[in-house]
Design an enzyme around this catalytic site. Sequence first.
Site, PDB file in Angstrom:
ATOM      1  N   SER A 147       0.850  -1.193   0.000  1.00  0.00           N
ATOM      2  CA  SER A 147       0.000   0.000   0.000  1.00  0.00           C
ATOM      3  C   SER A 147       0.887   1.245   0.000  1.00  0.00           C
ATOM      4  O   SER A 147       2.044   1.189   0.438  1.00  0.00           O
ATOM      5  CB  SER A 147      -0.881   0.006   1.254  1.00  0.00           C
ATOM      6  OG  SER A 147      -1.461   1.269   1.456  1.00  0.00           O
ATOM      7  N   TYR A 160      -2.650  -1.120  10.466  1.00  0.00           N
ATOM      8  CA  TYR A 160      -2.835  -1.474   9.044  1.00  0.00           C
ATOM      9  C   TYR A 160      -1.571  -1.117   8.255  1.00  0.00           C
ATOM     10  O   TYR A 160      -1.056  -1.929   7.484  1.00  0.00           O
ATOM     11  CB  TYR A 160      -4.057  -0.772   8.459  1.00  0.00           C
ATOM     12  CG  TYR A 160      -4.161  -0.973   6.963  1.00  0.00           C
ATOM     13  CD1 TYR A 160      -4.434  -2.243   6.441  1.00  0.00           C
ATOM     14  CD2 TYR A 160      -3.949   0.077   6.063  1.00  0.00           C
ATOM     15  CE1 TYR A 160      -4.493  -2.454   5.070  1.00  0.00           C
ATOM     16  CE2 TYR A 160      -4.012  -0.134   4.697  1.00  0.00           C
ATOM     17  CZ  TYR A 160      -4.290  -1.403   4.209  1.00  0.00           C
ATOM     18  OH  TYR A 160      -4.329  -1.611   2.848  1.00  0.00           O
TER      19      TYR A 160
HETATM   20  N1  NAP Z   1      -8.806  -0.277  -1.527  1.00  0.00           N
HETATM   21  C1  NAP Z   1      -7.737   0.424  -1.177  1.00  0.00           C
HETATM   22  O1  NAP Z   1      -7.788   1.660  -1.011  1.00  0.00           O
HETATM   23  C2  NAP Z   1      -6.402  -0.282  -1.015  1.00  0.00           C
HETATM   24  C3  NAP Z   1      -5.238   0.493  -1.061  1.00  0.00           C
HETATM   25  C4  NAP Z   1      -4.012  -0.139  -0.895  1.00  0.00           C
HETATM   26  C5  NAP Z   1      -3.944  -1.500  -0.696  1.00  0.00           C
HETATM   27  N2  NAP Z   1      -5.088  -2.232  -0.655  1.00  0.00           N
HETATM   28  C6  NAP Z   1      -4.980  -3.668  -0.414  1.00  0.00           C
HETATM   29  O2  NAP Z   1      -5.482  -4.360  -1.530  1.00  0.00           O
HETATM   30  C7  NAP Z   1      -5.996  -5.631  -1.120  1.00  0.00           C
HETATM   31  C8  NAP Z   1      -7.383  -5.804  -1.694  1.00  0.00           C
HETATM   32  O3  NAP Z   1      -8.226  -4.816  -1.115  1.00  0.00           O
HETATM   33  P1  NAP Z   1      -9.538  -4.313  -1.861  1.00  0.00           P
HETATM   34  O4  NAP Z   1      -9.408  -2.872  -2.029  1.00  0.00           O
HETATM   35  O5  NAP Z   1      -9.811  -5.160  -3.035  1.00  0.00           O
HETATM   36  O6  NAP Z   1     -10.618  -4.585  -0.708  1.00  0.00           O
HETATM   37  P2  NAP Z   1     -12.033  -5.340  -0.786  1.00  0.00           P
HETATM   38  O7  NAP Z   1     -12.823  -4.882  -1.955  1.00  0.00           O
HETATM   39  O8  NAP Z   1     -12.612  -5.192   0.584  1.00  0.00           O
HETATM   40  O9  NAP Z   1     -11.626  -6.845  -1.033  1.00  0.00           O
HETATM   41  C9  NAP Z   1     -10.958  -7.590  -0.039  1.00  0.00           C
HETATM   42  C10 NAP Z   1     -10.988  -9.054  -0.413  1.00  0.00           C
HETATM   43  O10 NAP Z   1     -10.345  -9.790   0.636  1.00  0.00           O
HETATM   44  C11 NAP Z   1     -11.227 -10.825   1.067  1.00  0.00           C
HETATM   45  N3  NAP Z   1     -11.044 -11.075   2.480  1.00  0.00           N
HETATM   46  C12 NAP Z   1     -11.131 -10.184   3.487  1.00  0.00           C
HETATM   47  N4  NAP Z   1     -10.991 -10.814   4.669  1.00  0.00           N
HETATM   48  C13 NAP Z   1     -10.803 -12.130   4.386  1.00  0.00           C
HETATM   49  C14 NAP Z   1     -10.611 -13.286   5.176  1.00  0.00           C
HETATM   50  N5  NAP Z   1     -10.610 -13.236   6.513  1.00  0.00           N
HETATM   51  N6  NAP Z   1     -10.456 -14.471   4.549  1.00  0.00           N
HETATM   52  C15 NAP Z   1     -10.495 -14.551   3.205  1.00  0.00           C
HETATM   53  N7  NAP Z   1     -10.671 -13.495   2.406  1.00  0.00           N
HETATM   54  C16 NAP Z   1     -10.831 -12.300   3.003  1.00  0.00           C
HETATM   55  C17 NAP Z   1     -12.623 -10.281   0.782  1.00  0.00           C
HETATM   56  O11 NAP Z   1     -13.551 -11.327   0.562  1.00  0.00           O
HETATM   57  P3  NAP Z   1     -14.640 -11.840   1.615  1.00  0.00           P
HETATM   58  O12 NAP Z   1     -15.229 -10.645   2.277  1.00  0.00           O
HETATM   59  O13 NAP Z   1     -15.591 -12.602   0.742  1.00  0.00           O
HETATM   60  O14 NAP Z   1     -13.886 -12.716   2.531  1.00  0.00           O
HETATM   61  C18 NAP Z   1     -12.403  -9.569  -0.553  1.00  0.00           C
HETATM   62  O15 NAP Z   1     -12.457 -10.491  -1.614  1.00  0.00           O
HETATM   63  C19 NAP Z   1      -5.937  -5.638   0.410  1.00  0.00           C
HETATM   64  O16 NAP Z   1      -4.783  -6.332   0.812  1.00  0.00           O
HETATM   65  C20 NAP Z   1      -5.796  -4.176   0.771  1.00  0.00           C
HETATM   66  O17 NAP Z   1      -5.116  -4.000   1.973  1.00  0.00           O
HETATM   67  C21 NAP Z   1      -6.309  -1.641  -0.825  1.00  0.00           C
END
Ligand code: NAP
Length: 277
Positions: A147, A160
């Site tokens: 991130s 985080y």
């Molecule tokens: N969005 C941002 O601003 C951002 C910025 C920088 C980095 N990131 C990183 O990018 C990655 C993806 O985030 P995103 O933005 O795509 O968020 P998201 O839309 O909330 O997706 C998160 C995914 O992780 C899964 N997940 C969460 N908890 C889990 C668990 N306990 N077991 C298995 N699966 C789990 C969720 O599926 P279920 O709910 O079905 O389990 C979902 O498929 C993360 O590592 C996040 O830290 C995000």
Amino acid sequence: MTSSADFPERYGPWALVTGASDGIGRAIARELAARGLHLVLVARRREALEAVAQELGSGFGIQTRVVAADLSSPAERRRLELVVGGTPVGLVVAAAGFGTSGPFLEADPEAESGMLEVNCAAVLELCLHFAPRLQRRGGGGIILLSSLLAFQGVPGAAHYAATKAWVQTLAEGLRPEFRRHGIDLLCAAPGPVRSGFGARARMTLGFAAEADDVARDVVQALERRRFLVRPAMLSWLLEASLKPLPRFARTRILAKIMDGMTRRPPEAATVGPATRI
Ligand SMILES: NC(=O)c1ccc[n+]([C@@H]2O[C@H](COP(=O)([O-])OP(=O)(O)OC[C@H]3O[C@@H](n4cnc5c(N)ncnc54)[C@H](OP(=O)(O)O)[C@@H]3O)[C@@H](O)[C@H]2O)c1
């Protein structure tokens, strides 16, 4: 550079994508399906995964497998390894993850340790499990999600940011070793992205990149064998403006940004008589 035609040979026939039910993981799964990879889709919500499997299977003529697993549970992570044991995986995308925000002194210990399990322990175990397998098959790829917050301390999202610094440091250390064995390790460090992330982290992301743009940049960077990618223009711009500053100054700026993103309405305003059931 790997051309689209070589992509399945280098990273296939199967890719395993965690966090495939939503956001960045789901969008990366689509990019991989478009390049002809079969997909193991992992997250907790089976129905959402099955919808993704159905869409990508019929849209791109690929095979899919759905594994509903809670990656915060060590037992579920063992089960995932067993279930995919016989599947020839050439690419692992560790996109499952979530954030928490707000004062650390008010943190929910269970949520914080769950985040450590999903963002760090599950990532470590995926690398420990799959890297030797990729080495034995002569190469492949691993994509980790760091991130923009990984590069300094971040008040208001201290833990985080620390989990993402852990991912970033792990990736930097593993990259040269993996490279010698033909394993391309890519670490993506997005800024804010429109996805399920903001709601779960209780952050209001005022401006944010689209998950599809992030996924496109990430997979193109893998094709170019790059290591660190700031996917989507917004991540790149934010990084460019923070990069010249010393670490303590970045921390101060991000503290202010997080304060705006995590400001909670006063209790009385959110639970007034009209909303009490
Ligand atoms: N969005 C941002 O601003 C951002 C910025 C920088 C980095 N990131 C990183 O990018 C990655 C993806 O985030 P995103 O933005 O795509 O968020 P998201 O839309 O909330 O997706 C998160 C995914 O992780 C899964 N997940 C969460 N908890 C889990 C668990 N306990 N077991 C298995 N699966 C789990 C969720 O599926 P279920 O709910 O079905 O389990 C979902 O498929 C993360 O590592 C996040 O830290 C995000």
